[in-house]
Every structure is written in C-alpha cells, then in structure tokens.
Design a protein around this motif. Structure first.
Motif, PDB file in Angstrom:
ATOM      1  N   ILE A  56      59.020  62.478  38.702  1.00 21.42           N
ATOM      2  CA  ILE A  56      58.879  62.518  39.910  1.00 21.42           C
ATOM      3  C   ILE A  56      59.047  63.750  40.845  1.00 21.42           C
ATOM      4  O   ILE A  56      59.982  64.268  40.570  1.00 21.42           O
ATOM      5  CB  ILE A  56      59.839  61.376  40.595  1.00 21.42           C
ATOM      6  CG1 ILE A  56      59.990  60.016  39.654  1.00 21.42           C
ATOM      7  CG2 ILE A  56      60.155  61.064  41.877  1.00 21.42           C
ATOM      8  CD1 ILE A  56      58.869  59.018  39.970  1.00 21.42           C
ATOM      9  N   ALA A  58      56.343  65.849  44.234  1.00 20.65           N
ATOM     10  CA  ALA A  58      55.038  65.696  44.774  1.00 20.65           C
ATOM     11  C   ALA A  58      53.912  65.284  43.679  1.00 20.65           C
ATOM     12  O   ALA A  58      54.137  65.781  42.614  1.00 20.65           O
ATOM     13  CB  ALA A  58      54.879  67.161  45.499  1.00 20.65           C
ATOM     14  N   ASP A  59      53.020  64.390  43.949  1.00 21.66           N
ATOM     15  CA  ASP A  59      51.933  64.129  43.121  1.00 21.66           C
ATOM     16  C   ASP A  59      51.254  65.384  42.708  1.00 21.66           C
ATOM     17  O   ASP A  59      50.953  66.296  43.603  1.00 21.66           O
ATOM     18  CB  ASP A  59      50.706  63.014  44.007  1.00 21.66           C
ATOM     19  CG  ASP A  59      51.413  61.848  44.172  1.00 21.66           C
ATOM     20  OD1 ASP A  59      51.722  61.063  43.127  1.00 21.66           O
ATOM     21  OD2 ASP A  59      51.767  61.311  45.520  1.00 21.66           O
ATOM     22  N   TYR A  69      54.405  62.088  39.463  1.00 19.30           N
ATOM     23  CA  TYR A  69      54.452  61.045  40.450  1.00 19.30           C
ATOM     24  C   TYR A  69      55.064  61.219  41.691  1.00 19.30           C
ATOM     25  O   TYR A  69      56.435  61.260  41.525  1.00 19.30           O
ATOM     26  CB  TYR A  69      54.662  59.830  39.581  1.00 19.30           C
ATOM     27  CG  TYR A  69      53.888  59.267  38.467  1.00 19.30           C
ATOM     28  CD1 TYR A  69      52.616  58.558  38.846  1.00 19.30           C
ATOM     29  CD2 TYR A  69      53.995  59.818  37.089  1.00 19.30           C
ATOM     30  CE1 TYR A  69      51.659  58.330  37.604  1.00 19.30           C
ATOM     31  CE2 TYR A  69      53.417  59.370  36.068  1.00 19.30           C
ATOM     32  CZ  TYR A  69      52.127  58.868  36.485  1.00 19.30           C
ATOM     33  OH  TYR A  69      51.340  58.455  35.233  1.00 19.30           O
ATOM     34  N   GLY A  70      54.347  61.018  42.582  1.00 23.91           N
ATOM     35  CA  GLY A  70      54.889  61.063  44.121  1.00 23.91           C
ATOM     36  C   GLY A  70      54.737  59.913  44.767  1.00 23.91           C
ATOM     37  O   GLY A  70      54.147  58.928  44.041  1.00 23.91           O
ATOM     38  N   ARG A  71      54.514  59.859  46.049  1.00 26.17           N
ATOM     39  CA  ARG A  71      54.442  58.742  46.870  1.00 26.17           C
ATOM     40  C   ARG A  71      53.310  57.839  46.336  1.00 26.17           C
ATOM     41  O   ARG A  71      53.162  56.512  46.247  1.00 26.17           O
ATOM     42  CB  ARG A  71      54.730  59.034  48.157  1.00 26.17           C
ATOM     43  CG  ARG A  71      55.994  59.303  48.775  1.00 26.17           C
ATOM     44  CD  ARG A  71      56.050  59.324  50.268  1.00 26.17           C
ATOM     45  NE  ARG A  71      57.409  59.827  50.675  1.00 26.17           N
ATOM     46  CZ  ARG A  71      57.617  60.099  51.658  1.00 26.17           C
ATOM     47  NH1 ARG A  71      57.099  59.330  52.751  1.00 26.17           N
ATOM     48  NH2 ARG A  71      59.044  60.338  52.060  1.00 26.17           N
ATOM     49  N   ARG A  72      52.274  58.432  46.446  1.00 21.25           N
ATOM     50  CA  ARG A  72      50.658  57.896  46.249  1.00 21.25           C
ATOM     51  C   ARG A  72      50.533  57.238  44.659  1.00 21.25           C
ATOM     52  O   ARG A  72      50.406  56.153  44.490  1.00 21.25           O
ATOM     53  CB  ARG A  72      49.749  58.729  46.437  1.00 21.25           C
ATOM     54  CG  ARG A  72      49.747  59.092  48.090  1.00 21.25           C
ATOM     55  CD  ARG A  72      48.523  60.025  48.369  1.00 21.25           C
ATOM     56  NE  ARG A  72      48.522  60.200  49.908  1.00 21.25           N
ATOM     57  CZ  ARG A  72      47.747  61.188  50.432  1.00 21.25           C
ATOM     58  NH1 ARG A  72      47.181  62.053  49.589  1.00 21.25           N
ATOM     59  NH2 ARG A  72      47.897  61.374  51.730  1.00 21.25           N
ATOM     60  N   ARG A  75      53.134  54.649  43.480  1.00 20.16           N
ATOM     61  CA  ARG A  75      52.794  53.195  44.095  1.00 20.16           C
ATOM     62  C   ARG A  75      51.792  52.579  43.455  1.00 20.16           C
ATOM     63  O   ARG A  75      51.791  51.373  42.916  1.00 20.16           O
ATOM     64  CB  ARG A  75      52.647  53.423  45.487  1.00 20.16           C
ATOM     65  CG  ARG A  75      52.177  52.226  46.240  1.00 20.16           C
ATOM     66  CD  ARG A  75      51.836  52.376  47.689  1.00 20.16           C
ATOM     67  NE  ARG A  75      52.909  53.067  48.618  1.00 20.16           N
ATOM     68  CZ  ARG A  75      52.707  54.248  49.161  1.00 20.16           C
ATOM     69  NH1 ARG A  75      51.370  54.725  49.504  1.00 20.16           N
ATOM     70  NH2 ARG A  75      53.549  54.918  49.836  1.00 20.16           N
TER      71      ARG A  75
END
Length: 79
Positions: A56, A58-59, A69-72, A75
């Motif tokens: 985890i 920034a993407d 894996y970031g926010r986008r 999800r």
C-alpha cells in the motif's frame, strides 16, 4: 455446471500484486490482479473472510515485479 469448492477463510499474502505482470510465467494482462481477485471471491463463502496483504502506497507498478495499491487500484481490487 462445474461445482467449485468454497472456503470460510482465504489467506492471500503478497500474491495478487504479481498477477498479470508475466514475472512468474503468467500471461501479460493489465487486469490480471483484478481477475484473480474475482476468482478468489467466487471461492469465498458468502459470510467468509479474506485475509489480504498487498503493498500500500501511491498507485504504481514496479515493472515487472509487482503493483503497489493506492486509492484507485485498491478500490478496484476490493470491488
């Protein structure tokens, strides 16, 4: 149709982030991780528990090693 075995608990430690990047002989597929997660979800019983560990931050993609894996992307993975 084929009956698929289902599980109460599925444990995935540092797996999905590698799917679809070709590093381990799998075919190149930009959505390989998302497809693998959908397949995993089909094996999980309705009230089952998925214990998931992925990087985890920034993407990003560290070519061709793994995804971060970031926010986008997170999800999308958890849909």
């Amino acid at each position: 149709g084929e009956t698929r075995e289902t599980f109460e608990i599925i444990l995935s430690l540092s797996s999905f982030e590698h799917d679809g990047l070709g590093r381990y002989g799998d075919p190149m597929d930009p959505d390989g991780d998302l497809k693998a997660m959908r397949e995993c979800a089909q094996m999980l019983q309705p009230e089952g528990l998925l214990l998931l560990a992925v990087p985890i931050a920034a993407d990003a993609i560290v070519w061709n090693q793994h995804r971060i894996y970031g926010r986008r992307r997170l999800r999308l993975l958890l849909q």
